[in-house]
Design a protein around this motif. Structure first.
Motif, PDB file in Angstrom:
ATOM      1  N   LEU A   5       2.676   1.604  -0.818  1.00  0.00           N
ATOM      2  CA  LEU A   5       3.823   1.054  -0.101  1.00  0.00           C
ATOM      3  C   LEU A   5       3.394   0.478   1.243  1.00  0.00           C
ATOM      4  CD1 LEU A   5       6.494   3.800  -0.874  1.00  0.00           C
ATOM      5  CD2 LEU A   5       6.221   1.564  -1.956  1.00  0.00           C
ATOM      6  N   THR A   6       2.347  -0.300   1.242  1.00  0.00           N
ATOM      7  CA  THR A   6       1.886  -0.942   2.466  1.00  0.00           C
ATOM      8  C   THR A   6       2.755  -2.169   2.748  1.00  0.00           C
ATOM      9  OG1 THR A   6       0.320  -2.323   1.252  1.00  0.00           O
ATOM     10  CG2 THR A   6      -0.475  -0.178   2.021  1.00  0.00           C
ATOM     11  N   PRO A   7       2.798  -2.614   4.002  1.00  0.00           N
ATOM     12  CA  PRO A   7       3.578  -3.826   4.310  1.00  0.00           C
ATOM     13  C   PRO A   7       3.136  -5.037   3.492  1.00  0.00           C
ATOM     14  CG  PRO A   7       2.992  -2.670   6.317  1.00  0.00           C
ATOM     15  CD  PRO A   7       2.270  -1.966   5.202  1.00  0.00           C
ATOM     16  N   ARG A   8       1.838  -5.151   3.237  1.00  0.00           N
ATOM     17  CA  ARG A   8       1.323  -6.281   2.466  1.00  0.00           C
ATOM     18  C   ARG A   8       1.854  -6.247   1.028  1.00  0.00           C
ATOM     19  NH1 ARG A   8      -3.027  -7.120  -0.949  1.00  0.00           N
ATOM     20  NH2 ARG A   8      -3.913  -9.224  -0.929  1.00  0.00           N
ATOM     21  N   ASN A   9       1.773  -5.069   0.404  1.00  0.00           N
ATOM     22  CA  ASN A   9       2.254  -4.958  -0.972  1.00  0.00           C
ATOM     23  C   ASN A   9       3.758  -5.165  -1.063  1.00  0.00           C
ATOM     24  OD1 ASN A   9      -0.322  -4.448  -1.788  1.00  0.00           O
ATOM     25  ND2 ASN A   9      -0.074  -2.234  -1.987  1.00  0.00           N
ATOM     26  N   THR A  10       4.483  -4.684  -0.061  1.00  0.00           N
ATOM     27  CA  THR A  10       5.938  -4.875  -0.040  1.00  0.00           C
ATOM     28  C   THR A  10       6.289  -6.355   0.079  1.00  0.00           C
ATOM     29  OG1 THR A  10       6.206  -2.719   1.027  1.00  0.00           O
ATOM     30  CG2 THR A  10       8.071  -4.241   1.141  1.00  0.00           C
ATOM     31  N   LEU A  11       5.549  -7.070   0.927  1.00  0.00           N
ATOM     32  CA  LEU A  11       5.789  -8.501   1.102  1.00  0.00           C
ATOM     33  C   LEU A  11       5.482  -9.265  -0.180  1.00  0.00           C
ATOM     34  CD1 LEU A  11       6.467 -10.886   2.966  1.00  0.00           C
ATOM     35  CD2 LEU A  11       4.055 -10.932   3.645  1.00  0.00           C
ATOM     36  N   VAL A  12       4.368  -8.921  -0.831  1.00  0.00           N
ATOM     37  CA  VAL A  12       4.000  -9.587  -2.082  1.00  0.00           C
ATOM     38  C   VAL A  12       5.051  -9.336  -3.153  1.00  0.00           C
ATOM     39  CG1 VAL A  12       2.329  -9.607  -3.973  1.00  0.00           C
ATOM     40  CG2 VAL A  12       1.527  -9.593  -1.609  1.00  0.00           C
ATOM     41  N   ALA A  13       5.522  -8.086  -3.268  1.00  0.00           N
ATOM     42  CA  ALA A  13       6.536  -7.756  -4.266  1.00  0.00           C
ATOM     43  C   ALA A  13       7.835  -8.511  -4.004  1.00  0.00           C
ATOM     44  CB  ALA A  13       6.793  -6.249  -4.270  1.00  0.00           C
ATOM     45  N   LEU A  15       8.117 -11.403  -2.435  1.00  0.00           N
ATOM     46  CA  LEU A  15       7.877 -12.809  -2.736  1.00  0.00           C
ATOM     47  C   LEU A  15       7.937 -13.067  -4.241  1.00  0.00           C
ATOM     48  CD1 LEU A  15       7.060 -15.659  -1.862  1.00  0.00           C
ATOM     49  CD2 LEU A  15       4.673 -14.927  -1.921  1.00  0.00           C
ATOM     50  N   LEU A  16       7.326 -12.182  -5.019  1.00  0.00           N
ATOM     51  CA  LEU A  16       7.358 -12.338  -6.475  1.00  0.00           C
ATOM     52  C   LEU A  16       8.779 -12.222  -7.009  1.00  0.00           C
ATOM     53  CD1 LEU A  16       4.203 -10.283  -7.540  1.00  0.00           C
ATOM     54  CD2 LEU A  16       4.455 -12.767  -7.456  1.00  0.00           C
ATOM     55  N   LEU A  17       9.549 -11.326  -6.440  1.00  0.00           N
ATOM     56  CA  LEU A  17      10.936 -11.164  -6.872  1.00  0.00           C
ATOM     57  C   LEU A  17      11.749 -12.412  -6.552  1.00  0.00           C
ATOM     58  CD1 LEU A  17      13.112  -9.302  -8.060  1.00  0.00           C
ATOM     59  CD2 LEU A  17      13.524  -8.452  -5.732  1.00  0.00           C
TER      60      LEU A  17
END
Length: 239
Positions: A5-13, A15-17
């Motif tokens: 649950l890092t900020p980077r992974n949250t941002l990527v998720a 964006l994909l959504l």
């Protein structure tokens, strides 16, 4: 769990959504231009991923990478002009042409380094550019209009904007996943090691020339795929 649950992974998720739900928004709002714009963005992102494999991870700085967009696009356009509209013929031939050209260019360029490598890739790109201009039958400098998009069996219909958007989205994700797997494999480690210190990698027994050539070809084929998608999106290709 917290590591995921890092900020980077949250941002990527997120964006994909957003990208996945964009066609739904366009259907509700009637703003289909936005979907056309993002389809182009997804296609060019695929080309960028291919360049990142070669230049970002492999350290091979190319000023002529856009040539594979052109080869993939012109392969589809020329076949369509000659009445061959089947995607089962167009797409494999386009990828094969991109791969063979990348193999020839890479075999020569990878024997050089630095600015020489850069200028040779640019020279080959310019060569293809002037060849395309000289193809009067296929539009020359004015470009070539594609009357029909690549034809597949039902329900694969590239003329359907929503379907084509999701196809480009899926292929972009596939390319990102492929690059991720390559980078974290033994092959990718050798390529990255050669980027850092090619002489040392050769000294410990790795044939870095072969590894980099394979990386170069994979990158060219991936960019050729982006060219195939781009010409099907714009129904037009020019030098």
């Amino acid at each position: 769990m917290t590591a995921k649950l890092t900020p980077r992974n949250t941002l990527v998720a997120a964006l994909l959504l957003l990208l996945a739900l964009l066609p739904v928004y366009c259907a509700l709002s009637g703003n289909y231009f936005l979907m056309s714009l993002f389809t182009r963005i997804l296609i060019l992102a695929t080309a960028a991923v291919s360049l990142n494999l070669m230049m970002g991870f492999g350290g091979m700085v190319s000023f002529g990478h856009a040539v594979y967009l052109g080869i993939g696009g012109y392969a589809v356009g020329i076949l369509a002009k000659e009445g061959i509209n089947s995607g089962f013929v167009q797409w494999p031939l386009a990828l094969l042409a991109s791969g063979l050209f990348a193999l020839g260019v890479g075999a020569l360029c990878l024997r050089t380094r630095g600015v020489y490598f850069i200028m040779i890739t640019l020279a080959f790109a310019q060569m293809v550019y002037y060849v395309a201009i000289g193809l009067d039958r296929y539009g020359g400098d004015d470009g070539l209009t594609i009357q029909k998009r690549s034809q597949f069996f039902d329900p694969i219909n590239l003329s359907n904007k929503t379907f084509f958007y999701y196809l480009c989205f899926a292929l972009l994700l596939a390319c990102v996943y492929l690059v991720w797997r390559l980078v974290h494999s033994r092959f990718g480690m050798v390529v990255q090691g050669a980027r850092s210190n090619d002489r040392r990698m050769r000294a410990i027994g790795f044939p870095t020339y072969r590894y980099k050539l394979v990386c170069f070809v994979i990158s060219g084929v991936m960019c050729g795929l982006a060219g195939v998608l781009l010409v099907n999106h714009t129904d037009f290709i020019n030098p």
